[in-house]
Design an enzyme around this catalytic site. Structure first.
Site, PDB file in Angstrom:
ATOM      1  N   LYS A   1      45.346  44.497  12.265  1.00 29.71           N
ATOM      2  CA  LYS A   1      45.142  43.052  12.278  1.00 29.71           C
ATOM      3  C   LYS A   1      44.763  42.566  13.677  1.00 29.71           C
ATOM      4  O   LYS A   1      43.811  41.796  13.848  1.00 29.71           O
ATOM      5  CB  LYS A   1      46.429  42.370  11.790  1.00 29.71           C
ATOM      6  CG  LYS A   1      46.404  40.900  11.635  1.00 29.71           C
ATOM      7  CD  LYS A   1      46.927  40.120  12.804  1.00 29.71           C
ATOM      8  CE  LYS A   1      47.940  40.768  13.661  1.00 29.71           C
ATOM      9  NZ  LYS A   1      47.983  40.293  15.024  1.00 29.71           N
TER      10      LYS A   1
ATOM     11  N   GLN B   1      56.017  39.230   9.543  1.00 28.90           N
ATOM     12  CA  GLN B   1      55.751  40.449   8.774  1.00 28.90           C
ATOM     13  C   GLN B   1      56.980  40.841   7.946  1.00 28.90           C
ATOM     14  O   GLN B   1      58.086  40.938   8.474  1.00 28.90           O
ATOM     15  CB  GLN B   1      55.391  41.560   9.778  1.00 28.90           C
ATOM     16  CG  GLN B   1      54.965  42.856   9.149  1.00 28.90           C
ATOM     17  CD  GLN B   1      53.677  42.733   8.343  1.00 28.90           C
ATOM     18  OE1 GLN B   1      52.717  42.116   8.785  1.00 28.90           O
ATOM     19  NE2 GLN B   1      53.678  43.292   7.150  1.00 28.90           N
TER      20      GLN B   1
ATOM     21  N   ASP C   1      50.167  33.191   5.577  1.00 23.41           N
ATOM     22  CA  ASP C   1      50.491  34.131   4.499  1.00 23.41           C
ATOM     23  C   ASP C   1      50.496  33.408   3.150  1.00 23.41           C
ATOM     24  O   ASP C   1      50.465  34.045   2.101  1.00 23.41           O
ATOM     25  CB  ASP C   1      51.889  34.734   4.738  1.00 23.41           C
ATOM     26  CG  ASP C   1      51.845  36.237   4.950  1.00 23.41           C
ATOM     27  OD1 ASP C   1      50.801  36.839   4.665  1.00 23.41           O
ATOM     28  OD2 ASP C   1      52.862  36.789   5.412  1.00 23.41           O
TER      29      ASP C   1
END
Ligand code: NAP
Length: 288
Positions: free
Chosen positions: A50, A94, A117
């Site tokens: 990422k 995460q 997200d």
């Protein structure tokens, strides 16, 4: 007949290229902060990929790495700081998180306008009620692949029978909403469903997100169906495999995503797309 392979790597590259071109015209670098707690190895690979993709496309991206034993209250304080930091457009914490931290508390603490997200209950509610908001990255990536595959009108998405295997918050449920919004007729199946194979055989579009290597057999797939394999599993030989028995599916499907190289690369590209959308929305600039 052998199925057309849906090249998620190439589609993701094109999407990232488009984002980079747009950012080059903006005069600022959209800010993304990824919070990683502990040392889950799979998260480490994801976060590194990422970072690389974000930097290449012109984002101001950084990972904040915290020790596995951090207290929930300290993590919530960090999220509060990121919420008010004007240089930060997108926040991603995460998952999975260590056991002392309740993921739902952390997700709910993120400013919904920075929730790249798309897991915040407000964004989930917006999606379910057909309002614009930030959409979870993996199902959003699948919609890009489906629009590419079903574009041009030959086999339109509208009216297609879509079957989603799996009903998780992060994938199955938002996938259902996105398919409904695209006018598909949608069935969601899960571990308590009867006759999984029969449900799958009725699908024009079959999307598997279960986490069981090779669960979907070749004879579960209707002739010419589009098969999207979201599953990521380690095979006995250590290689990555999906939820679909790929070799069996090839002669039956019309188009199919490989694992790796299908859905996976789209997730990061859509995270960046969400970050750009969040940055533009926060500044009152129209997306497009
Ligand atoms: P999850 O939260 O574990 O959900 C799995 C779903 O599959 C649940 O709804 C479960 O049903 C259902 N299920 C489990 N065993 C089943 C069976 N034998 N028959 C029918 N349904 C069954 O998983 P997830 O987070 O959605 O992820 C699913 C897979 O996608 C994993 O392999 C994950 O690594 C992968 N994934 C990939 C990406 C990507 O970027 N490519 C992103 C996200 C996830 P119940 O609800 O009844 O328990």
């Amino acid at each position: 007949m052998s199925a057309r392979i849906i090249d998620g790597k190439a589609t993701a590259e094109r999407l990232r290229g488009g984002l980079a071109a747009r950012i080059a015209t903006l005069g600022f670098h959209p800010g993304l902060r990824v919070v990683r707690v502990g040392d889950d190895p799979a998260s480490g690979v994801y976060v590194r990929n990422k970072d690389r993709a974000a930097a290449a496309a012109g984002f101001d991206s950084a990972t904040i790495h915290l020790p596995a034993d951090i207290r929930e209250s300290d993590l919530l304080m960090l999220v509060a700081d990121l919420n008010i930091d004007p240089t930060v457009d997108g926040i991603l914490v995460q998952l999975p998180l260590p056991p002392q931290i309740r993921p739902n508390m952390v997700i709910a603490a993120i400013d919904p306008a920075k929730d790249v997200d798309g897991f915040h209950p407000l964004n989930a509610g917006r999606l379910a009620s057909g309002q614009p908001g930030l959409v979870p990255c993996t199902p959003k990536g699948v919609m890009h692949l489906l629009r590419d595959t079903h574009g041009g009108g030959a086999t339109p998405l509208a009216g297609a029978r879509a079957v989603v295997l799996g009903r998780s918050q992060i994938f199955g449920r938002p996938m259902l909403q996105l398919l409904l919004a695209a006018d598909c007729t949608v069935t969601v199946v899960h571990s308590r469903s009867r006759d999984l194979a029969g449900e799958c055989r009725r699908a024009d579009i079959l999307i598997a997100a279960v986490g069981r290597a090779g669960l979907v057999r070749g004879d579960w797939i209707a002739e010419g169906a589009t098969v999207i394999d979201v599953g990521i599993n380690r095979g006995a030989d250590g290689k990555l495999v999906g939820d679909v028995a790929f070799a069996e599916a090839l002669p039956r499907a019309g188009a199919i995503t490989p694992v790796p190289g299908g859905v996976g690369p789209m997730t990061i590209a859509c995270l960046l797309e969400n970050t750009l959308e969040a940055a533009l929305a926060r500044r009152g600039v129209a997306t497009g």
